[in-house]
Motif scaffolding. Structure first.
Motif, PDB file in Angstrom:
ATOM      1  N   GLU A 187      56.288 -74.012  -3.558  1.00 23.09           N
ATOM      2  CA  GLU A 187      56.488 -75.320  -3.689  1.00 23.09           C
ATOM      3  C   GLU A 187      56.569 -75.984  -2.790  1.00 23.09           C
ATOM      4  OE1 GLU A 187      60.454 -74.338  -5.568  1.00 23.09           O
ATOM      5  OE2 GLU A 187      59.867 -74.471  -7.452  1.00 23.09           O
ATOM      6  N   GLU A 190      53.186 -77.348  -1.893  1.00 22.72           N
ATOM      7  CA  GLU A 190      53.228 -78.477  -2.779  1.00 22.72           C
ATOM      8  C   GLU A 190      53.831 -79.706  -1.920  1.00 22.72           C
ATOM      9  OE1 GLU A 190      50.874 -78.887  -5.366  1.00 22.72           O
ATOM     10  OE2 GLU A 190      50.277 -76.768  -5.038  1.00 22.72           O
ATOM     11  N   ARG A 201      47.741 -68.244  -0.878  1.00 24.94           N
ATOM     12  CA  ARG A 201      47.980 -68.860  -1.909  1.00 24.94           C
ATOM     13  C   ARG A 201      47.670 -67.914  -3.348  1.00 24.94           C
ATOM     14  NH1 ARG A 201      49.180 -74.105  -3.232  1.00 24.94           N
ATOM     15  NH2 ARG A 201      48.441 -74.878  -1.415  1.00 24.94           N
TER      16      ARG A 201
END
Length: 262
Positions: A187, A190, A201
């Motif tokens: 998060e 992002e 990732r």
């Protein structure tokens, strides 16, 4: 041919360190943000680790000979490198046994920074290796990608349990250390708060599957470690960077144009 351009890649190792969330949520992992001055993955959030040094291979030979064949010298060297780099980068003494506390770990870290090898630290503090604490998890070797340096990196798992320990950056390679859940790290990425290279990732997405270190360890022990070599797939509408489907990862591809590759 230099080690950076050798077809076998630069041997490296990293530890994904778990701890229990103090507030009772999903398990947390330790991440570090690399200095922007670093040639590889500068400014990226990664797990603690680094290259395997000649001294790690020498100590790996000794560790393997004492294991009675339970581990190869090469594998032992990678685990030792992960232990050494973790102590150097974070101050955590993982994969070691003996009389270890925060004060001794800090002194050992200072000695390691001067000597740059683990054996003198073990001798000085009366510690020994405990490689059973280190669980093989993955191996990434992006040899088909156009990278300035190609690392052949082995990923390991380790558990701190309650995590009641102090950590601090090494003030050279890293600028920040922080605990977060795997989902939390994704998060943050992002939102643009951290940057992640492709292997980090994918590993965070895999770690997000687990509700505990024990679950992560069980999967790691159930799925043999395979060398993951990302490949560019141009058969679709847009080029994708892909990995194998049977290595335990829930997401195995990403648009090439969005990939951060170190």
């Amino acid at each position: 041919m230099t080690s950076e351009s050798a077809p076998h890649g630069i041997p490296a190792a990293t530890i994904i360190i778990f701890r229990n969330d103090p507030e009772g949520g999903a398990p947390q992992v330790l991440m570090t943000v690399r200095s922007r001055t670093m040639v590889f993955a500068g400014g990226m959030a990664v797990f603690p680790g680094g290259r395997v040094d000649p001294e790690d291979f020498a100590l790996g030979e000794i560790a393997a000979s004492r294991s009675g064949g339970d581990i190869t010298p090469d594998e032992a060297a990678h685990q030792i490198a992960a232990i050494r780099e973790t102590l150097e980068e974070t101050g955590l003494a993982l994969g070691l046994s003996g009389d270890i506390d925060a004060s001794k770990a800090a002194k050992a870290r200072a000695m390691l920074e001067m000597r740059n090898e683990l054996q003198p630290v073990l001798d000085a503090f009366g510690w020994s290796l405990d490689l059973d604490q280190i669980v093989p998890f993955a191996r990434w070797f992006p040899k088909n990608e156009n990278l300035a340096r190609v690392y052949d990196t082995r990923f390991y798992l380790a558990d701190l349990g309650t995590g009641e320990v102090d950590i601090s950056i090494d003030n050279s390679e890293n600028t920040r250390l922080f605990w977060t859940s795997a989902k939390g790290a994704l998060e943050m990425a992002e939102k643009g708060e951290i940057k992640l290279i492709f292997p980090t990732r994918r590993n965070l997405e895999r770690l997000d599957l687990f509700a505990s270190f024990q679950e992560a360890r069980a999967q790691a022990e159930a799925i043999p470690v395979k060398t993951i070599v990302p490949r560019i797939d141009t058969t679709g509408a847009q080029p994708m960077l892909t990995i194998m489907e049977d290595a335990g990862y829930p997401i195995t591809s990403e648009l090439l144009e969005t990939v951060a590759r170190g």
